[in-house]
Every structure is written in structure tokens, then in C-alpha cells.
Write a protein that holds these residues in place. Structure first.
Motif, PDB file in Angstrom:
ATOM      1  N   VAL A   1       0.845  -1.212   0.000  1.00  0.00           N
ATOM      2  CA  VAL A   1       0.000   0.000   0.000  1.00  0.00           C
ATOM      3  C   VAL A   1       0.871   1.249   0.000  1.00  0.00           C
ATOM      4  CG1 VAL A   1      -1.635   1.350   1.378  1.00  0.00           C
ATOM      5  CG2 VAL A   1      -1.995  -1.107   1.057  1.00  0.00           C
ATOM      6  N   PHE A   2       1.921   1.266   0.834  1.00  0.00           N
ATOM      7  CA  PHE A   2       2.799   2.435   0.874  1.00  0.00           C
ATOM      8  C   PHE A   2       3.454   2.660  -0.481  1.00  0.00           C
ATOM      9  CE2 PHE A   2       6.683   4.774   1.308  1.00  0.00           C
ATOM     10  CZ  PHE A   2       6.376   5.772   2.217  1.00  0.00           C
ATOM     11  N   ILE A   3       3.995   1.595  -1.068  1.00  0.00           N
ATOM     12  CA  ILE A   3       4.709   1.730  -2.339  1.00  0.00           C
ATOM     13  C   ILE A   3       3.820   2.363  -3.401  1.00  0.00           C
ATOM     14  CG2 ILE A   3       5.676   0.420  -4.272  1.00  0.00           C
ATOM     15  CD1 ILE A   3       6.780  -1.570  -2.193  1.00  0.00           C
TER      16      ILE A   3
ATOM     17  N   ALA B   1      -0.047   0.912 -14.112  1.00  0.00           N
ATOM     18  CA  ALA B   1       0.991   0.304 -14.948  1.00  0.00           C
ATOM     19  C   ALA B   1       2.173  -0.164 -14.095  1.00  0.00           C
ATOM     20  CB  ALA B   1       1.460   1.304 -16.003  1.00  0.00           C
ATOM     21  N   PHE B   2       2.531   0.626 -13.095  1.00  0.00           N
ATOM     22  CA  PHE B   2       3.619   0.257 -12.179  1.00  0.00           C
ATOM     23  C   PHE B   2       3.259  -1.005 -11.401  1.00  0.00           C
ATOM     24  CE2 PHE B   2       5.341   0.995  -7.761  1.00  0.00           C
ATOM     25  CZ  PHE B   2       6.610   0.514  -8.036  1.00  0.00           C
ATOM     26  N   PHE B   3       2.023  -1.096 -10.959  1.00  0.00           N
ATOM     27  CA  PHE B   3       1.558  -2.271 -10.228  1.00  0.00           C
ATOM     28  C   PHE B   3       1.640  -3.528 -11.094  1.00  0.00           C
ATOM     29  CE2 PHE B   3      -2.056  -5.100  -9.222  1.00  0.00           C
ATOM     30  CZ  PHE B   3      -1.667  -5.514  -7.960  1.00  0.00           C
ATOM     31  N   ILE B   4       1.170  -3.417 -12.328  1.00  0.00           N
ATOM     32  CA  ILE B   4       1.190  -4.564 -13.242  1.00  0.00           C
ATOM     33  C   ILE B   4       2.631  -4.955 -13.582  1.00  0.00           C
ATOM     34  CG2 ILE B   4       0.553  -5.350 -15.558  1.00  0.00           C
ATOM     35  CD1 ILE B   4      -1.957  -3.562 -15.317  1.00  0.00           C
TER      36      ILE B   4
ATOM     37  N   ALA C   1      12.626   0.103  -6.027  1.00  0.00           N
ATOM     38  CA  ALA C   1      13.910   0.804  -6.136  1.00  0.00           C
ATOM     39  C   ALA C   1      14.041   1.456  -7.508  1.00  0.00           C
ATOM     40  CB  ALA C   1      15.054  -0.172  -5.902  1.00  0.00           C
ATOM     41  N   LEU C   2      13.669   0.725  -8.550  1.00  0.00           N
ATOM     42  CA  LEU C   2      13.727   1.277  -9.904  1.00  0.00           C
ATOM     43  C   LEU C   2      12.801   2.484 -10.037  1.00  0.00           C
ATOM     44  CD1 LEU C   2      13.720  -2.049 -11.982  1.00  0.00           C
ATOM     45  CD2 LEU C   2      15.668  -0.532 -11.531  1.00  0.00           C
ATOM     46  N   ALA C   3      11.644   2.415  -9.385  1.00  0.00           N
ATOM     47  CA  ALA C   3      10.685   3.517  -9.456  1.00  0.00           C
ATOM     48  C   ALA C   3      11.244   4.782  -8.806  1.00  0.00           C
ATOM     49  CB  ALA C   3       9.374   3.113  -8.786  1.00  0.00           C
ATOM     50  N   ILE C   4      11.945   4.634  -7.695  1.00  0.00           N
ATOM     51  CA  ILE C   4      12.525   5.802  -7.029  1.00  0.00           C
ATOM     52  C   ILE C   4      13.500   6.506  -7.964  1.00  0.00           C
ATOM     53  CG2 ILE C   4      14.016   6.590  -5.146  1.00  0.00           C
ATOM     54  CD1 ILE C   4      12.837   4.358  -3.419  1.00  0.00           C
TER      55      ILE C   4
END
Length: 198
Positions: A65-67, A92-95, A118-121
Motif C-alpha cells: 500500500v505504501f509503495i 501500470a507500475f503495479f502490473i 527501487a527502480l521507481a525511485i
């Protein structure tokens, strides 16, 4: 050790709440994230003490949930995207995380599920160079700290034979710092929702 160091998440939530209370106007998005950080600590404590199926859910659900909440708010506050665009990117990030997690798990074991975060950050930090340059470097720094904490989580089982306590407890402490710093960065974001289109 692993159970006790979950207190780090409660400390992170407490200090973030102190900063939140100093803001002139209550920020519901930030408060929600602070509450989730506290739930992360509670859920992880339960898993490291009783380790039942429901305790495992109490551990992983608040983290997920936090992510995804943070990713959505980062799209809105840091990159200044509209709500529907932010929601689309979050979906899209979730999938993508569901698809990449098992693949990355072959390299990182159970830590593979955290690699997309980590990649998202770093991706948001890169995009922030054009949309919110004052936040790009702090975000990248948090990304580096997250990689370090992930390394301690990944290497835990490898060092247990020679270091019985393992290194998972370091993951707790560093990851609590990561969540705290991410919230502080969101507080600094220069694009509150009221200034953006619906």
C-alpha cells in the motif's frame, strides 16, 4: 532482533507526524502515508513473532500500500501530473511489478519483489530533474539508501551461518529511514494538488 527493530518504523512514523503537525494546513495524503508506515512496523512485528498466514498478510499488505500510494502521490506532487494520468501510471507500475517480481526473484530471492520499487525511485528522481529539480538529488540519495538496505535483506541468509542474528534487522532500520525520508521529500514537493488540474 528482527521483531524489536520494527520499532524503527514506529519511530519514523512518529518523527514524520511531528513534521506533519507543523504544517499550516493538514495534508491528508501525507498523514495517510504516515499511518501506513506505522502499520508496516506493526505488521512486520506480528510476522516476526507469530509468523502465521494472516500475520504474513499484515506484513506485506501495508508495504505494498505504501509503495503504490507513494508512487501515485509522487506522480501528482513531484511530477505535477493530472490525477487520471497519475492513476494510470500507478496501475501500470503495479502490473509491471507483478510481472517483473518473479523474474527478479531468480536473482534476488524474496527481495526481488522490492526491486521494482527501487527502480521507481530512480525513475521519479530522473524525471524530477525537469519537473522538480530541487527534489531530484534527494530522491536519488534515498534510492541509493534503499539499495543498501535491500542488500542487507538479500544477504541475510548468506551470513547467518557465521553471524547468527543475520542482517535482516539492518534492513528494518535502513528501510524505516527510507520511508521517513520519502515522506519528508513529499512534504517538500512544490506542486500541491490544489495547484494542478483535476
Amino acid at each position: 532482533m528482527n521483531a524489536l527493530t520494527n520499532a524503527a518504523f514506529l519511530v519514523a512514523a512518529f518523527w514524520a507526524l511531528r513534521h506533519w503537525r507543523r504544517q499550516p494546513n493538514g495534508d491528508g495524503a501525507v498523514l495517510a502515508l504516515i499511518l501506513v508506515v506505522a502499520l508496516v512496523g506493526i505488521g512486520s512485528f506480528l510476522f516476526h513473532t507469530i509468523a502465521t498466514r494472516w500475520a504474513a498478510l499484515a506484513d506485506v499488505v501495508p508495504i505494498a500500500v505504501f509503495i503504490h500510494l507513494y508512487f501515485f502521490f509522487a506522480m501528482r506532487r513531484i511530477l505535477g501530473l493530472r490525477a487520471w494520468v497519475s492513476a494510470a501510471f500507478t496501475l501500470a507500475f503495479f502490473i509491471a511489478g507483478l510481472a517483473l517480481g518473479p523474474q527478479l526473484g531468480r536473482l534476488l530471492g524474496s527481495s526481488g519483489g522490492y526491486a521494482p520499487a527501487a527502480l521507481a525511485i530512480f525513475a521519479v528522481a530522473l524525471a524530477a530533474r525537469w519537473r522538480a529539480p530541487e527534489l531530484a538529488v534527494p530522491l536519488a540519495g534515498v534510492g541509493v539508501l534503499f539499495l543498501i538496505s535491500l542488500a542487507f535483506r538479500t544477504g541475510d541468509m548468506l551470513v547467518c551461518p557465521s553471524f547468527p542474528t543475520g542482517t535482516h534487522f539492518v534492513w528494518h532500520c535502513l528501510n524505516a529511514a527510507v520511508l521517513y525520508l520519502l515522506i519528508r521529500i513529499l512534504m517538500r514537493a512544490s506542486r500541491p494538488p490544489a495547484a494542478m488540474g483535476a
